[in-house]
Scaffold this active site. Structure first.
Site, short mmCIF file in Angstrom:
data_model
loop_
_atom_site.label_atom_id
_atom_site.label_comp_id
_atom_site.label_asym_id
_atom_site.label_seq_id
_atom_site.Cartn_x
_atom_site.Cartn_y
_atom_site.Cartn_z
N TRP A 148 0.69 -1.14 -0.25
CA TRP A 148 -0.10 0.22 0.07
C TRP A 148 0.88 1.26 0.14
O TRP A 148 0.20 2.36 -0.16
CB TRP A 148 -0.87 0.23 1.18
CG TRP A 148 -0.32 -0.39 2.47
CD1 TRP A 148 -0.09 -1.82 3.12
CD2 TRP A 148 0.76 0.29 3.15
NE1 TRP A 148 0.47 -1.70 4.44
CE2 TRP A 148 1.32 -0.47 4.44
CE3 TRP A 148 1.16 1.69 3.36
CZ2 TRP A 148 2.17 -0.13 5.38
CZ3 TRP A 148 1.96 1.92 4.27
CH2 TRP A 148 2.45 1.39 5.21
N ALA A 173 -3.78 -6.60 -5.37
CA ALA A 173 -3.25 -5.26 -5.07
C ALA A 173 -3.70 -4.81 -3.55
O ALA A 173 -4.82 -5.79 -2.88
CB ALA A 173 -3.95 -4.23 -6.00
N PRO A 174 -3.32 -4.00 -2.89
CA PRO A 174 -3.46 -3.91 -1.51
C PRO A 174 -4.86 -3.24 -1.17
O PRO A 174 -5.63 -2.54 -2.12
CB PRO A 174 -2.55 -2.57 -1.14
CG PRO A 174 -2.15 -2.12 -2.22
CD PRO A 174 -2.23 -2.91 -3.66
N GLU A 175 -5.73 -3.88 -0.17
CA GLU A 175 -7.24 -3.68 0.16
C GLU A 175 -7.24 -2.06 0.44
O GLU A 175 -8.15 -1.57 0.39
CB GLU A 175 -7.59 -4.54 1.09
CG GLU A 175 -7.72 -6.23 0.64
CD GLU A 175 -6.26 -6.82 0.30
OE1 GLU A 175 -5.22 -6.24 1.14
OE2 GLU A 175 -6.10 -7.59 -0.59
N GLY A 225 6.70 -6.46 0.18
CA GLY A 225 6.14 -6.17 1.50
C GLY A 225 7.35 -6.82 2.75
O GLY A 225 8.51 -6.26 2.47
N GLU A 247 10.73 -8.53 -2.67
CA GLU A 247 11.08 -7.42 -2.42
C GLU A 247 10.77 -7.07 -0.84
O GLU A 247 9.61 -6.54 -0.82
CB GLU A 247 10.44 -6.47 -3.38
CG GLU A 247 10.82 -5.32 -3.56
CD GLU A 247 12.28 -5.02 -4.50
OE1 GLU A 247 13.08 -4.93 -3.36
OE2 GLU A 247 12.57 -5.45 -5.49
N CYS A 281 10.61 1.21 1.78
CA CYS A 281 11.52 0.52 2.30
C CYS A 281 13.13 0.86 2.13
O CYS A 281 13.89 0.41 2.63
CB CYS A 281 11.29 -0.84 1.21
SG CYS A 281 11.23 -0.68 -0.45
#
Ligand code: NAD
Length: 475
Positions: A148, A173-175, A225, A247, A281
């Site tokens: 996200w 994909a991110p919720e 993530g 990643e 990150c």
């Protein structure tokens, strides 16, 4: 609004009734809901990705490239809508979301070009009359999981490289941030991607990965993530012998030698640290500053941190938005408390702002002992630790102490020191005297617990290709 799934060329609310809440992190209010994929929906996506792979892999690289270029242009046309969606659901200031939308288009465009250069090679044969060639083939249908923090920027790296290579793809994909992902997928749809080649799902992440990764249809996994989830998915991929790109997290060192222009480095370092509220990150976390500069560095860095305007990302004046969700506030509070209990110095910030929305101030800690949790765990938030070093050997050894190795930064006017740092810091990427990571054409990836494989650059395309060796003698 209900965010939908895109399966086999059709937008659908899925076969079930489960829905997730989409929140505005600036107000902590629900603004939409997102449909969750059920097993039947995932099976439909698998069947579509499998069926369409036969034709997509045979579509010429030139034709694939033309569709991708159209998609890139559509992203540019819709950039403002995409940027507004990113900010509303993820929180970053609109200026950063606009940048993300622009980079999203750049990444598609770059892979449109690079997909046309998936060259093979000819190997001189030791047998008279034999021809030995190596060609690159698409690995097959891909299952990808993206986070996200860059709702479009992370998703597009997987989609663009896979499609350019001739793979089909199912992306979870991110919720938390579904609408910009939907807007991105619509650009590919309008550009003419055949039904089934690109499928978008949302749902319970663990259910989706547990169903997709073991499927015989899926040949490649790509995940971005956290390290713990990455470990779990890598194990699942290994158990089913699936190729994987992982990643994962980082804990980037930022080494400042005593020969630098302090003002310039402080401004650059603070800008990098507080971008996207530190939810990156490769965000610098351990600032390691040469002893003579340490005191000034801390006070100047703290003044920049205190001067930043924190607010709703849709407002023009905002320089740093809220955190993406409530759980990050507790995580950051815990790290700050622990650091102070262990003798670290809280220079500024360290306490949630207000009760509405997920706001946390730019926070600076100094002189933090290595035993503190923040020196060992990725904060993934607007939290900088500024410690000092006496010798370059000491800085390198601190940089390499952790099991992470994603991004690293170093600042020095000495070419000798720069070369040493480039050679000796154990990392997948190091940027020296500027911020130069994550361009579409350069590899992006980590070593050690930060994962394996690269996204970006020609390495990112190779991740979706497999070599086929052909040895032939005349008929
Ligand atoms: P988390 O570990 O719960 O989730 C991280 C991501 O993995 C999310 O997008 C989530 O949807 C997904 N996920 C979780 N379990 C999954 C499963 N079983 N199968 C498939 N996907 C799954 O963490 P979070 O609270 O959402 O985010 C915070 C942490 O995540 C940070 O500490 C950071 O290390 C990491 N993170 C890293 C990046 C990155 O760019 N590398 C991006 C976002 C988050």
């Amino acid at each position: 609004m209900t965010a939908s799934l895109f399966i086999d060329g059709v937008w659908t609310a899925g076969s079930g009734t489960r829905r997730g809440k989409v929140m505005d992190p600036a107000t902590a209010r629900q603004i939409a809901e997102v449909a969750f994929a059920e097993t039947a929906d995932l099976d439909a996506a698998l069947a579509a990705a499998n069926r369409s792979f036969a034709a997509w892999r045979k579509t010429t690289a030139l034709e694939r490239s033309r569709i991708l270029v159209k998609a890139a242009n559509l992203v540019r046309t819709n950039a403002e809508t995409i940027a507004q969606a990113i900010t509303t659901e993820q929180g970053k200031p609109l200026s950063e979301s606009r940048l993300e939308a622009g980079v999203t288009a750049d990444i598609i465009e770059w892979y449109a070009e690079e997909g046309r250069r998936a060259y093979g090679r000819v190997i001189p044969s030791r047998l008279p009359g034999a021809r030995q060639i190596v060609i690159s083939e698409p690995v097959g249908p891909v299952a990808a999981f993206s986070p996200w923090n860059f709702p479009c920027g992370q998703l597009v790296r997987k989609i663009a490289a896979a499609l350019a290579a001739g793979c089909t793809i199912i992306v979870k994909a991110p919720e938390e941030t579904p609408s910009s992902a939907m807007a991105l997928v619509r650009c590919f749809e309008e550009a003419g991607i055949p039904a089934g080649v690109l499928n978008l799902v949302f749902g319970v992440p663990a259910e989706i990965s547990a169903h997709l990764i073991p499927s015989a249809v899926i040949r490649k996994i790509s995940f971005t993530g956290s390290v713990p989830v990455g470990r779990h998915l890598a194990a699942l991929a290994g158990q089913h012998l699936k190729r994987a790109t992982m990643e994962l997290g980082g804990h980037a060192p930022f080494i400042v030698c005593d020969d630098v222009d302090l003002d310039a480095v402080v401004r650059l370092g603070a800008g990098m640290k507080f971008r996207n509220a530190g939810q990156i990150c490769t965000s610098p976390t351990r600032f390691l500053v040469a002893d003579p500069l340490h005191g000034d560095f801390v006070s100047q860095f703290a003044s920049v941190a205190e001067s930043l305007v924190v607010g709703n990302g849709v407002e023009d004046a905002t320089q740093m938005g809220p955190l993406a969700h409530a759980r990050r506030i507790d995580a950051l509070d815990g790290l700050v408390r622990d650091a102070v209990e262990q003798g670290g110095r809280l220079v500024t910030g360290g306490r949630r702002i207000g009760n509405e929305g997920y706001f946390y101030p730019p926070t600076v800690l100094a002189d933090v002992p290595l035993s503190a949790r923040v020196m060992n765990e990725e904060p993934f938030g607007p939290l900088a630790v500024i410690n000092q070093f006496d010798t370059l050997d000491g800085a390198v050894s601190e940089a390499n102490r952790l099991p992470y190795g994603l991004g690293a930064y170093a600042f020095t006017k000495s070419t000798l020191n720069a070369a040493r740092l480039a050679d000796e810091v154990e990392t997948g990427m190091i940027s020296i005297n500027h911020f130069g990571l994550a361009a579409p054409e350069t590899p992006f990836g980590g070593v050690k617990d930060s994962g394996y494989g690269s996204e970006g650059g020609s390495e990112g395309l190779q991740a979706y290709l497999v070599p086929k060796f052909i040895s032939q003698v005349g008929a």
